[in-house]
Structure formats: structure tokens, C-alpha cells
Design a protein around this motif. Structure first.
Motif, PDB file in Angstrom:
ATOM      1  N   LEU A 172      27.079   5.296 -26.775  1.00  0.00           N
ATOM      2  CA  LEU A 172      26.472   4.016 -25.975  1.00  0.00           C
ATOM      3  C   LEU A 172      27.074   4.146 -24.366  1.00  0.00           C
ATOM      4  O   LEU A 172      26.031   3.802 -23.569  1.00  0.00           O
ATOM      5  CB  LEU A 172      26.968   2.812 -26.605  1.00  0.00           C
ATOM      6  CG  LEU A 172      26.520   1.622 -25.770  1.00  0.00           C
ATOM      7  CD1 LEU A 172      24.955   1.335 -26.211  1.00  0.00           C
ATOM      8  CD2 LEU A 172      27.244   0.146 -26.554  1.00  0.00           C
ATOM      9  N   ALA A 183      25.013   6.740 -22.597  1.00  0.00           N
ATOM     10  CA  ALA A 183      23.558   6.539 -22.503  1.00  0.00           C
ATOM     11  C   ALA A 183      23.333   5.021 -21.524  1.00  0.00           C
ATOM     12  O   ALA A 183      22.488   4.994 -20.706  1.00  0.00           O
ATOM     13  CB  ALA A 183      23.043   5.973 -23.878  1.00  0.00           C
ATOM     14  N   LEU A 184      24.375   4.368 -21.467  1.00  0.00           N
ATOM     15  CA  LEU A 184      23.896   2.925 -20.790  1.00  0.00           C
ATOM     16  C   LEU A 184      23.619   3.104 -19.409  1.00  0.00           C
ATOM     17  O   LEU A 184      22.855   2.602 -18.865  1.00  0.00           O
ATOM     18  CB  LEU A 184      25.044   2.112 -21.128  1.00  0.00           C
ATOM     19  CG  LEU A 184      25.055   1.177 -22.310  1.00  0.00           C
ATOM     20  CD1 LEU A 184      26.322   0.040 -22.613  1.00  0.00           C
ATOM     21  CD2 LEU A 184      23.787   0.150 -22.425  1.00  0.00           C
ATOM     22  N   LEU A 194      22.206   5.663 -17.685  1.00  0.00           N
ATOM     23  CA  LEU A 194      21.206   6.065 -17.534  1.00  0.00           C
ATOM     24  C   LEU A 194      20.082   4.883 -17.850  1.00  0.00           C
ATOM     25  O   LEU A 194      19.113   5.206 -16.942  1.00  0.00           O
ATOM     26  CB  LEU A 194      20.909   7.276 -18.664  1.00  0.00           C
ATOM     27  CG  LEU A 194      21.952   8.329 -18.495  1.00  0.00           C
ATOM     28  CD1 LEU A 194      21.805   9.345 -19.347  1.00  0.00           C
ATOM     29  CD2 LEU A 194      21.918   8.971 -17.235  1.00  0.00           C
ATOM     30  N   VAL A 195      20.189   4.140 -18.650  1.00  0.00           N
ATOM     31  CA  VAL A 195      19.225   3.043 -18.954  1.00  0.00           C
ATOM     32  C   VAL A 195      19.255   2.066 -17.941  1.00  0.00           C
ATOM     33  O   VAL A 195      18.419   1.587 -17.351  1.00  0.00           O
ATOM     34  CB  VAL A 195      19.513   2.452 -20.363  1.00  0.00           C
ATOM     35  CG1 VAL A 195      18.417   1.245 -20.495  1.00  0.00           C
ATOM     36  CG2 VAL A 195      19.458   3.547 -21.494  1.00  0.00           C
ATOM     37  N   ILE A 196      20.468   1.752 -17.629  1.00  0.00           N
ATOM     38  CA  ILE A 196      20.837   0.476 -16.637  1.00  0.00           C
ATOM     39  C   ILE A 196      20.401   0.914 -15.245  1.00  0.00           C
ATOM     40  O   ILE A 196      19.860   0.190 -14.236  1.00  0.00           O
ATOM     41  CB  ILE A 196      22.123   0.072 -16.683  1.00  0.00           C
ATOM     42  CG1 ILE A 196      22.319  -0.432 -18.032  1.00  0.00           C
ATOM     43  CG2 ILE A 196      22.387  -1.166 -15.485  1.00  0.00           C
ATOM     44  CD1 ILE A 196      24.039  -0.941 -18.090  1.00  0.00           C
ATOM     45  N   LYS A 254      17.638   2.363 -13.872  1.00  0.00           N
ATOM     46  CA  LYS A 254      16.242   2.248 -13.409  1.00  0.00           C
ATOM     47  C   LYS A 254      16.302   0.561 -12.982  1.00  0.00           C
ATOM     48  O   LYS A 254      15.482   0.510 -12.080  1.00  0.00           O
ATOM     49  CB  LYS A 254      15.405   2.650 -14.605  1.00  0.00           C
ATOM     50  CG  LYS A 254      15.334   1.765 -15.905  1.00  0.00           C
ATOM     51  CD  LYS A 254      14.208   2.160 -16.707  1.00  0.00           C
ATOM     52  CE  LYS A 254      14.497   1.438 -17.967  1.00  0.00           C
ATOM     53  NZ  LYS A 254      13.392   1.634 -18.951  1.00  0.00           N
ATOM     54  N   TYR A 255      17.080  -0.122 -13.518  1.00  0.00           N
ATOM     55  CA  TYR A 255      17.258  -1.464 -12.942  1.00  0.00           C
ATOM     56  C   TYR A 255      17.839  -1.880 -11.772  1.00  0.00           C
ATOM     57  O   TYR A 255      17.824  -2.954 -11.215  1.00  0.00           O
ATOM     58  CB  TYR A 255      17.497  -2.348 -14.284  1.00  0.00           C
ATOM     59  CG  TYR A 255      16.684  -2.252 -15.587  1.00  0.00           C
ATOM     60  CD1 TYR A 255      15.416  -3.047 -15.542  1.00  0.00           C
ATOM     61  CD2 TYR A 255      16.983  -1.645 -16.757  1.00  0.00           C
ATOM     62  CE1 TYR A 255      14.639  -2.682 -16.708  1.00  0.00           C
ATOM     63  CE2 TYR A 255      16.387  -1.478 -17.759  1.00  0.00           C
ATOM     64  CZ  TYR A 255      15.282  -2.022 -17.688  1.00  0.00           C
ATOM     65  OH  TYR A 255      14.251  -2.042 -18.812  1.00  0.00           O
ATOM     66  N   VAL A 295      27.372  -3.623 -22.702  1.00  0.00           N
ATOM     67  CA  VAL A 295      25.878  -3.513 -22.027  1.00  0.00           C
ATOM     68  C   VAL A 295      26.116  -4.528 -20.858  1.00  0.00           C
ATOM     69  O   VAL A 295      25.997  -4.079 -19.886  1.00  0.00           O
ATOM     70  CB  VAL A 295      24.938  -4.224 -22.830  1.00  0.00           C
ATOM     71  CG1 VAL A 295      23.558  -4.577 -22.034  1.00  0.00           C
ATOM     72  CG2 VAL A 295      24.502  -3.408 -23.969  1.00  0.00           C
ATOM     73  N   TYR A 343      28.843  -2.434 -18.337  1.00  0.00           N
ATOM     74  CA  TYR A 343      28.234  -1.177 -17.658  1.00  0.00           C
ATOM     75  C   TYR A 343      27.102  -1.514 -16.702  1.00  0.00           C
ATOM     76  O   TYR A 343      26.821  -1.049 -15.648  1.00  0.00           O
ATOM     77  CB  TYR A 343      27.571  -0.409 -18.632  1.00  0.00           C
ATOM     78  CG  TYR A 343      28.944   0.727 -18.920  1.00  0.00           C
ATOM     79  CD1 TYR A 343      28.774   1.871 -18.305  1.00  0.00           C
ATOM     80  CD2 TYR A 343      29.532   0.471 -20.155  1.00  0.00           C
ATOM     81  CE1 TYR A 343      29.672   2.745 -18.684  1.00  0.00           C
ATOM     82  CE2 TYR A 343      30.401   1.480 -20.415  1.00  0.00           C
ATOM     83  CZ  TYR A 343      30.618   2.686 -19.579  1.00  0.00           C
ATOM     84  OH  TYR A 343      31.482   3.674 -20.100  1.00  0.00           O
ATOM     85  N   SER A 344      26.723  -2.870 -17.016  1.00  0.00           N
ATOM     86  CA  SER A 344      25.657  -3.539 -16.039  1.00  0.00           C
ATOM     87  C   SER A 344      26.222  -3.753 -14.767  1.00  0.00           C
ATOM     88  O   SER A 344      25.954  -3.611 -13.454  1.00  0.00           O
ATOM     89  CB  SER A 344      24.979  -4.693 -16.727  1.00  0.00           C
ATOM     90  OG  SER A 344      24.095  -4.421 -17.469  1.00  0.00           O
TER      91      SER A 344
END
Length: 525
Positions: free
Chosen positions: A331, A334-335, A337-339, A341-342, A400, A403-404
Motif C-alpha cells: 500500500l 502504491a499510494l 502513485l495513485v495520489i 495524479k490528484y 491514505v 500519504y496524501s
């Protein structure tokens, strides 16, 4: 858990560089047939294959760097089992500070060296030998330092502070060496080696050690005949890694040369000029306001540093908490990489402010979890599987929010950093952000004991308070020490109030700084 978070560090994203290299490789002709699957696979492998020895060496050096960090993360768990008070835990937490303040000596490591020996080896070799020597000494002295009911926390703190200071210095040297050790087209692999290697080293020093040191874990999963001790102990583990440090450092010193590397982009501005540049950056009005934000933003979640220790106090085994870190690792990879884009737009700190609110909610939720944990404890002292499911889900959601905040700050730092002065600007901001998470944790550990009230109940003693010194007197008189006011819950309330106050105080400043033009962040050079 928080140890892993506390030591997460930002690296430049190398994805675009790697992808562009791969595209260039594919566009070239190979054996007259650039479209064949064989040629594409060959090209894809060849782009990093020429640097394979350097990649493996960097990976191993970063693994070595993670070992003392992982061991330092495991020590509080061992101390908690010996009923060490929180002020002593706070004292030991200073061992994690070197990575938060390494910018203070980074220019010295980068600019002062022995030319004939090698710019990076000048610092790498001595620091790794010191790590090996301290580990070797500790392997023979741990019985007197850590053994018994009264461990010498002061000596442990000094030894592990030196270990982590050397690891942070090694990190500075290896980060710089990676820029010349790798070819120009593959320099983006440095951050990959760092994140993978340091995570693996921390995993070995924290999760693997605590699991193999635990008699319960070894008896349950690795043995047919139960024993009272684990497969390894801390002394043996440190002795093994001391030997590894001695051997590998000697091999690097003798056989790895820096003279054949590409130094075309390896320029140094000098030690004094670098310190002057750092001073100029931090004196910029906008940067000064931003530094205050970074240093104070995490004060609302300072109580998170106590959660793992409170769980152990409630009866959760330390090796169980360590094993819970395993499913969190994918997690954590991956986080970002996902965050990303925002946070790639013009207002990355909007995500930061939202995440602060959610982490303040977790301050309350963690307090509730600790309060309810004893009610889940079964008659044999164990906990049901669904309880650990609750803990795991809690940490997943918490990651989440964490990492945000992390990714949004790194995105904003990259956005405002002056490209004319290289990575100095961003390194300064990242270091301040790291320090902003370290000092509140130490402060929270230091004062939680002072805020706790424990009384002697029953027996013939007239003691009103039952502190560490008078606990034996209370128990010898037939009484029991009972906690009437738990300082952890008081700190959770204080952190919540301070966090809400910070949001009211600094939210407007965060938005204003975010909307300023990039020219307002440029440093006069």
C-alpha cells in the motif's frame, strides 16, 4: 507502524525518464527488425544492463543503511516489554533525529573529501566501519545495557544515535555517488534503489528481527518443540550484521573505484557557498512562512507516536504489530502513485488541508481503539482475528491520509523550488517537513508520563501516588497500582485542540502561499 512512516523520505520520480529511455530504445533498429518481440525485449533489458553492477551495489548499500534504522525501530518494542516509562521512550526517540536534520552537515559531506581516495568513499567507508564497530561492541555489551528490569536507556540512545547519524551520513554519500556511478540515462534508477533498498533493510531490522526474536512466534510457526527463547537474539543479530558491514565495506574500499565514473554533471559549489545559499533561501519571506507551516502542521497528530506502545501495554505482542507492517508495504508503494495524479495540478496543498482534517479524526479514533482494546482480550490473553482486522483496516485508511499529506507537500516543494540552484532548495524544504513530524512525536512521548496519574489501591500502604519508584512498595504491602488518569487520552485531547486551532490559524496562509506566482519563490543568487 509509525516508525515506518516517520522514516519515509521523498525522492524524485524517475518514471518519465525511464519511459523515455525505453521509447528511444524501441525506436532504434535491431538486426534490421525493430518491430520483432525479440528486439523489443532485448532493447528493454539492455538499457539498464550496462549498469547492472552499479545498480546492485547501490541496492545493497541502501539495504545496509536500512538495517540500523530497522533495529532502532525495534528497540522501543523491546523496552515496552520491560515496563520502561514514556519519558525514557522519548529519550530514545532522539535516535531518529539524524535523518531529519542531516541537511546541517550534508554540504560538508558533499564538499570536503580526499581526492585520491574518492569523493564519496571518503565518507562512506569510515561511516560504515563505525556502524560495524558499534554493532560489534553492542553485541557483547547488550546483556548489561538491555538486560534486567532496568535497561540503560541513556547508553542505548547514545549508541543508536551514532548508528543513525552514520547511516544518515552514508545516505548523503550514496545519494551523491549514485549520480556518477550510474550512466546519465539511468540516473533515475537511484531513487528506485533507495526506496527498495532502504525499505528492505528496515524490514530485515524490524519485522524479521522481532519475529525471529519472539519465542511465541518461533514456537507457533517455525518449531516442532517449543522453547523459551526465539531463534535469534539482538546480540547475535547485531554481531552478524557487524561482520557484514566489515566485509562489504572492505570490498568496496579495495575494488570499487570512482575514477572511471562519469563526473560531467558532478559539480560542487563548495561548503561555505552552499551554507550561504541555504541561508538565503530560508530568509525569503514566503519560505519562512512555509517553514513555520511545515514545522507545526503535524502537532495535531503527535499522539500517534504512542499508539503502538499503548497497544503493547494492552497486551498485543510486539511481533504481531511488526507483522502487521507486511500488508501495509504494498500500500505504501502504491499510494504515492495513485495520489500523485490528484496533486499534480496547480493547487496540491488543497489535498494537504483535507488530509489534515482526516488525520485529526484519527486522533480521536486511535484513542477509542486503545480504550476498547482491553474488552477484546480473551481469557487466555489472546485477541480474536476480527480485532486485528479492525486494526489493519484502521492503519490502511490512516495511510491514505498520511500519504496524501506527504505527496502533496512533496509536489508543492517541487513546484516552488528554484531550478537554478539544483536540489538544494527542495532538499531544505523536505528536511524541514521531516523535522516537522519528528519533534512533536518526541514531545508527546516525553510528557505522556507526566500527565498520567496512578494510585495505589488496597494493601496497607498509605501511598497516594504509585509512580515507578513507589510501585514496589505498593505491591509489597498487598496493594495494586491502578491508572486513574491516562496521559495518552489527555494528549489526544490536547493534540485535537491544537490541530483544530492550527487549521483555523494557518489554512488561509497555506492557500495564499499556494496561489503566489513562482517568481515570488525565486532565490537571488
Amino acid at each position: 507502524m509509525n516508525g515506518l512512516n516517520a522514516r519515509s523520505r521523498s525522492r524524485n520520480n524517475e518514471t518519465q525518464l525511464e519511459n523515455s529511455n525505453f521509447v528511444d530504445m524501441k525506436s532504434g533498429e535491431t538486426n534490421g527488425n525493430s518491430n520483432s518481440p525479440e528486439s523489443l525485449i532485448s532493447s528493454k533489458m539492455h538499457w539498464w544492463y550496462e549498469d547492472r553492477s552499479s545498480v546492485l551495489l547501490l541496492l545493497f548499500l541502501y539495504i545496509l543503511q536500512g538495517i540500523p534504522l530497522g533495529l532502532a525501530g525495534s528497540i522501543p518494542m523491546l523496552l515496552a516489554a520491560k515496563s520502561i516509562d514514556y519519558k525514557q521512550q522519548a529519550l530514545f526517540s532522539f535516535v531518529f533525529w539524524p535523518f531529519s536534520i542531516k541537511l546541517l552537515w550534508a554540504p560538508l559531506v558533499d564538499g570536503a573529501y580526499i581526492q585520491n581516495f574518492g569523493r564519496r568513499k571518503t565518507w562512506l567507508v569510515p561511516t560504515q566501519y563505525v556502524i560495524g564497530i558499534i554493532m560489534m561492541i553492542l553485541s557483547f555489551k547488550l546483556d548489561s545495557i538491555l538486560g534486567g528490569s532496568e535497561p540503560d536507556v541513556w547508553k542505548l540512545t547514545v549508541c543508536f544515535f551514532i548508528l543513525n547519524f552514520c547511516a544518515a551520513t552514508q545516505d548523503i554519500a550514496v545519494d551523491g555517488w549514485a549520480l556518477t556511478m550510474l550512466s546519465k540515462k539511468n540516473v533515475g534508477l537511484a531513487s528506485t534503489c533507495n526506496s527498495v533498498g532502504q525499505t528492505a533493510g528496515y524490514f530485515l531490522g524490524y519485522v524479521v528481527f522481532l519475529a525471529l526474536e519472539s519465542a511465541d512466534f518461533c514456537n507457533k510457526y517455525l518449531r516442532f518443540v517449543p522453547q523459551e527463547v526465539g531463534l535469534i537474539n539482538l546480540a547475535g543479530f547485531m554481531y552478524f550484521w557487524a561482520i557484514v558491514f566489515f566485509i562489504t565495506t572492505t570490498l568496496v574500499m579495495l575494488f570499487k573505484s570512482e575514477t572511471t565514473e562519469n563526473h560531467s554533471d558532478d559539480s560542487s559549489n563548495g561548503v561555505v557557498s552552499t551554507y550561504k545559499l541555504l541561508f538565503k533561501i530560508i530568509c525569503l519571506p514566503n519560505v519562512l512562512q512555509y517553514v513555520v507551516i511545515l514545522l507545526t502542521a503535524k502537532i495535531g497528530f503527535a499522539s500517534e507516536s504512542i499508539v503502538a506502545l499503548k497497544l503493547i501495554e494492552c497486551g498485543i505482542h510486539k511481533e504481531t504489530l511488526a507483522l502487521l507492517a507486511i500488508p501495509l508495504t504494498p500500500l505504501q508503494i502504491a499510494l504515492p502513485l495513485v495520489i500523485a495524479k490528484y496533486t499534480s495540478g496547480p493547487r496540491p496543498l488543497d489535498i494537504f488541508l483535507k488530509a489534515v482534517r482526516y488525520r485529526l479524526i484519527f486522533t480521536v479514533w486511535f484513542a477509542a481503539v486503545i480504550y476498547w482494546t482491553p474488552s477484546f482480550k480473551q481469557a487466555d490473553g489472546s485477541f480474536p482475528y476480527y480485532y486485528f482486522g479492525i486494526i489493519l483496516v484502521t492503519y490502511f485508511i490512516h495511510q491514505v491520509a498520511l500519504y496524501s499529506m506527504f505527496v502533496s507537500v512533496m509536489a508543492f516543494n517541487a513546484k516552488i523550488s528554484d531550478p537554478k540552484i539544483g536540489g538544494t532548495y527542495m532538499t531544505l524544504l523536505n528536511t524541514v517537513a521531516n523535522l516537522g513530524g519528528t519533534w512533536p512525536s518526541t514531545l508527546a512521548l516525553w510528557y505522556v508520563g507526566a500527565l498520567t496519574t496512578t494510585n495505589c489501591v488496597g494493601g496497607t500502604s498509605n501511598l497516594a501516588n504509585c509512580d515507578k519508584e513507589s510501585k514496589a512498595v505498593c505491591e509489597s504491602s498487598g496493594g495494586t497500582c491502578v491508572t486513574t488518569i491516562d496521559g495518552f487520552y489527555i494528549e489526544c485531547a490536547i493534540c485535537l485542540v491544537l490541530g483544530v486551532f492550527w487549521l483555523i490559524w494557518k489554512s488561509g496562509t497555506v492557500r495564499r502561499l499556494q496561489n503566489m506566482g513562482l517568481d515570488r519563490w525565486r532565490c537571488p543568487t
